[in-house]
Write an enzyme that holds these catalytic residues in place. Structure first.
Site, mmCIF file in Angstrom:
data_model
loop_
_atom_site.group_PDB
_atom_site.id
_atom_site.type_symbol
_atom_site.label_atom_id
_atom_site.label_comp_id
_atom_site.label_asym_id
_atom_site.label_seq_id
_atom_site.Cartn_x
_atom_site.Cartn_y
_atom_site.Cartn_z
ATOM 1 N N GLY A 38 -7.208 -22.776 -24.728
ATOM 2 C CA GLY A 38 -6.827 -24.043 -24.082
ATOM 3 C C GLY A 38 -7.191 -25.238 -24.940
ATOM 4 O O GLY A 38 -7.968 -25.130 -25.900
ATOM 5 N N SER A 90 -8.758 -28.854 -26.151
ATOM 6 C CA SER A 90 -10.101 -29.430 -26.082
ATOM 7 C C SER A 90 -10.233 -30.193 -24.765
ATOM 8 O O SER A 90 -9.351 -30.980 -24.409
ATOM 9 C CB SER A 90 -10.298 -30.378 -27.278
ATOM 10 N N GLY A 91 -11.280 -29.916 -24.030
ATOM 11 C CA GLY A 91 -11.480 -30.592 -22.747
ATOM 12 C C GLY A 91 -10.808 -29.914 -21.567
ATOM 13 O O GLY A 91 -10.902 -30.381 -20.430
ATOM 14 N N SER A 92 -10.151 -28.780 -21.816
ATOM 15 C CA SER A 92 -9.455 -28.114 -20.699
ATOM 16 C C SER A 92 -10.457 -27.434 -19.753
ATOM 17 O O SER A 92 -10.155 -27.217 -18.580
ATOM 18 C CB SER A 92 -8.443 -27.089 -21.227
ATOM 19 N N GLY A 93 -11.639 -27.066 -20.276
ATOM 20 C CA GLY A 93 -12.645 -26.436 -19.416
ATOM 21 C C GLY A 93 -13.085 -25.053 -19.883
ATOM 22 O O GLY A 93 -13.785 -24.350 -19.150
ATOM 23 N N LYS A 94 -12.696 -24.682 -21.099
ATOM 24 C CA LYS A 94 -13.026 -23.334 -21.605
ATOM 25 C C LYS A 94 -14.535 -23.071 -21.585
ATOM 26 O O LYS A 94 -14.990 -22.067 -21.055
ATOM 27 C CB LYS A 94 -12.532 -23.162 -23.065
ATOM 28 N N SER A 95 -15.302 -23.982 -22.191
ATOM 29 C CA SER A 95 -16.753 -23.750 -22.320
ATOM 30 C C SER A 95 -17.435 -23.782 -20.963
ATOM 31 O O SER A 95 -18.316 -22.949 -20.680
ATOM 32 C CB SER A 95 -17.419 -24.809 -23.199
ATOM 33 N N SER A 155 -7.589 -21.736 -30.086
ATOM 34 C CA SER A 155 -6.610 -20.698 -30.493
ATOM 35 C C SER A 155 -5.186 -21.198 -30.241
ATOM 36 O O SER A 155 -4.496 -20.692 -29.358
ATOM 37 C CB SER A 155 -6.827 -19.382 -29.745
HETATM 38 N N1 LIG Z 1 -9.036 -31.676 -35.311
HETATM 39 C C1 LIG Z 1 -9.581 -31.045 -34.270
HETATM 40 N N2 LIG Z 1 -8.766 -30.392 -33.390
HETATM 41 C C2 LIG Z 1 -9.312 -29.750 -32.339
HETATM 42 N N3 LIG Z 1 -10.648 -29.687 -32.084
HETATM 43 C C3 LIG Z 1 -11.487 -30.325 -32.946
HETATM 44 C C4 LIG Z 1 -10.978 -31.021 -34.058
HETATM 45 N N4 LIG Z 1 -12.035 -31.548 -34.740
HETATM 46 C C5 LIG Z 1 -13.149 -31.181 -34.086
HETATM 47 N N5 LIG Z 1 -12.830 -30.441 -32.996
HETATM 48 C C6 LIG Z 1 -13.836 -29.803 -32.133
HETATM 49 O O1 LIG Z 1 -13.775 -28.421 -32.452
HETATM 50 C C7 LIG Z 1 -13.586 -27.622 -31.298
HETATM 51 C C8 LIG Z 1 -12.418 -26.654 -31.471
HETATM 52 O O2 LIG Z 1 -12.786 -25.623 -32.344
HETATM 53 P P1 LIG Z 1 -12.071 -24.216 -32.249
HETATM 54 O O3 LIG Z 1 -12.801 -23.335 -33.192
HETATM 55 O O4 LIG Z 1 -12.011 -23.797 -30.821
HETATM 56 O O5 LIG Z 1 -10.595 -24.550 -32.762
HETATM 57 S S1 LIG Z 1 -9.453 -23.524 -33.259
HETATM 58 O O6 LIG Z 1 -9.373 -22.424 -32.271
HETATM 59 O O7 LIG Z 1 -9.833 -23.036 -34.584
HETATM 60 O O8 LIG Z 1 -8.201 -24.320 -33.293
HETATM 61 C C9 LIG Z 1 -13.263 -28.562 -30.158
HETATM 62 O O9 LIG Z 1 -14.108 -28.112 -29.136
HETATM 63 P P2 LIG Z 1 -13.615 -27.888 -27.632
HETATM 64 O O10 LIG Z 1 -13.557 -29.254 -27.085
HETATM 65 O O11 LIG Z 1 -14.712 -27.072 -27.021
HETATM 66 O O12 LIG Z 1 -12.293 -27.174 -27.603
HETATM 67 C C10 LIG Z 1 -13.619 -29.942 -30.650
HETATM 68 O O13 LIG Z 1 -14.847 -30.340 -30.114
HETATM 69 N N1 LIG Z 2 -12.015 -26.536 -12.697
HETATM 70 C C1 LIG Z 2 -12.719 -26.882 -13.795
HETATM 71 N N2 LIG Z 2 -13.107 -25.923 -14.660
HETATM 72 C C2 LIG Z 2 -13.796 -26.260 -15.782
HETATM 73 N N3 LIG Z 2 -14.125 -27.535 -16.135
HETATM 74 C C3 LIG Z 2 -13.747 -28.530 -15.299
HETATM 75 C C4 LIG Z 2 -13.031 -28.233 -14.108
HETATM 76 N N4 LIG Z 2 -12.777 -29.403 -13.466
HETATM 77 C C5 LIG Z 2 -13.319 -30.374 -14.218
HETATM 78 N N5 LIG Z 2 -13.922 -29.864 -15.320
HETATM 79 C C6 LIG Z 2 -14.623 -30.664 -16.348
HETATM 80 O O1 LIG Z 2 -13.810 -30.695 -17.524
HETATM 81 C C7 LIG Z 2 -14.637 -30.761 -18.667
HETATM 82 C C8 LIG Z 2 -14.262 -29.609 -19.578
HETATM 83 O O2 LIG Z 2 -15.040 -29.666 -20.753
HETATM 84 P P1 LIG Z 2 -15.327 -28.376 -21.634
HETATM 85 O O3 LIG Z 2 -15.731 -27.238 -20.784
HETATM 86 O O4 LIG Z 2 -16.251 -28.802 -22.738
HETATM 87 O O5 LIG Z 2 -13.860 -28.065 -22.217
HETATM 88 P P2 LIG Z 2 -13.462 -27.259 -23.535
HETATM 89 O O6 LIG Z 2 -14.542 -26.261 -23.806
HETATM 90 O O7 LIG Z 2 -12.148 -26.620 -23.203
HETATM 91 O O8 LIG Z 2 -13.337 -28.291 -24.620
HETATM 92 C C9 LIG Z 2 -16.076 -30.710 -18.202
HETATM 93 O O9 LIG Z 2 -16.588 -32.024 -18.122
HETATM 94 C C10 LIG Z 2 -15.957 -30.110 -16.789
HETATM 95 O O10 LIG Z 2 -16.994 -30.528 -15.927
#
Ligand SMILES: Nc1ncnc2c1ncn2[C@@H]1O[C@H](COP(=O)(O)OS(=O)(=O)O)[C@@H](OP(=O)(O)O)[C@H]1O
Ligand SMILES: Nc1ncnc2c1ncn2[C@@H]1O[C@H](COP(=O)(O)OP(=O)(O)O)[C@@H](O)[C@H]1O
Length: 195
Positions: A32, A34-39, A106
């Site tokens: 998903g 970034s910010g979708s909620g994976k972690s 991914s």
């Molecule tokens: N250019 C760019 N695009 C997307 N994301 C970025 C970028 N630069 C840094 N970040 C940070 O790196 C996290 C994503 O790393 P990933 O290893 O999951 O990415 S990938 O699967 O190789 O595309 C991602 O973390 P998540 O927010 O947890 O998804 C970001 O915090």
């Molecule tokens: N249903 C939900 N599941 C997971 N996260 C959620 C949900 N609703 C809201 N959130 C919020 O969305 C944000 C997701 O951040 P994060 O887990 O770091 O995303 P990612 O790992 O995909 O970048 C968090 O602040 C979390 O509290």
């Protein structure tokens, strides 16, 4: 590969480790934006499993991109290499009987196809953590969308680097439509019967 001789006749195999742990080693691959909620979802599912007596391991950007993958950035080639290494590590954990939860953007079908092939179709379970980019951008947990919009980060997924929706995931969780607890319940309902 010359002079490399993989060991196929180990005394102990996956089934022996699973018997010891009383669980099945599988890979749960969270996809998903970034910010979708994976972690967030990976951590709460791991806590649930741990409290149920299961051995788990989370692999995500935070623990791999600072170590094993510290030399990789966000070009298409580096993302592919990132995921290739993660998939190899995930496979080792799963063959050790560990429930392995991978949380990586991914972003493309071909990258996910590669991880499925490395891990094996039987062990690889893809979860699409679905959330519109407008919502992810509004959450902007790490302030990265704002930086990407200002041009301070290049190749940011969903802004100036592609994200292709998974075509056939095992499970879809909609984090903009359901709260964390309901998404967690979706994970529990789907995965607990197979581990
Ligand atoms: N250019 C760019 N695009 C997307 N994301 C970025 C970028 N630069 C840094 N970040 C940070 O790196 C996290 C994503 O790393 P990933 O290893 O999951 O990415 S990938 O699967 O190789 O595309 C991602 O973390 P998540 O927010 O947890 O998804 C970001 O915090
Ligand atoms: N249903 C939900 N599941 C997971 N996260 C959620 C949900 N609703 C809201 N959130 C919020 O969305 C944000 C997701 O951040 P994060 O887990 O770091 O995303 P990612 O790992 O995909 O970048 C968090 O602040 C979390 O509290």
């Amino acid at each position: 590969m010359e002079n490399i001789h993989p060991i196929f006749d180990q005394i102990l195999g996956k089934a022996d480790k699973e018997r010891l742990l009383q669980q099945k080693g599988i890979v749960i691959w969270m996809v998903g934006l970034s910010g979708s909620g994976k972690s967030t979802l990976a951590k709460s599912f791991e806590k649930y499993l741990h409290d149920s007596g299961k051995l788990t391991q989370i692999l995500d950007g935070d623990n791999l991109r600072t170590g094993l993958n510290a030399n990789l950035g966000f070009s298409a080639e580096d993302r592919e290499e990132n995921i290739r290494r993660v998939a190899e590590v995930a496979k080792l954990f799963a063959h050790c009987g560990v429930i392995t939860i991978c949380s990586f953007i991914s972003p493309t079908t071909s990258i996910r196809q590669m991880s499925r092939e490395i891990i094996g179709d039987d062990l690889y379970h893809e979860v699409f953590v679905e959330c519109p980019i407008e919502v992810c951008e509004k959450r902007d947990v790490k302030g990265l969308y704002a930086k990407a919009r200002r041009g301070e980060i290049k190749n940011f997924t969903g802004i100036d680097s592609p994200f292709e929706n998974p075509e056939n995931p095992s499970l879809i969780v909609n984090t903009d439509l359901k709260n964390l607890d309901d998404c967690l319940q979706d994970m529990i309902k789907f995965f607990v019967p197979i581990i």
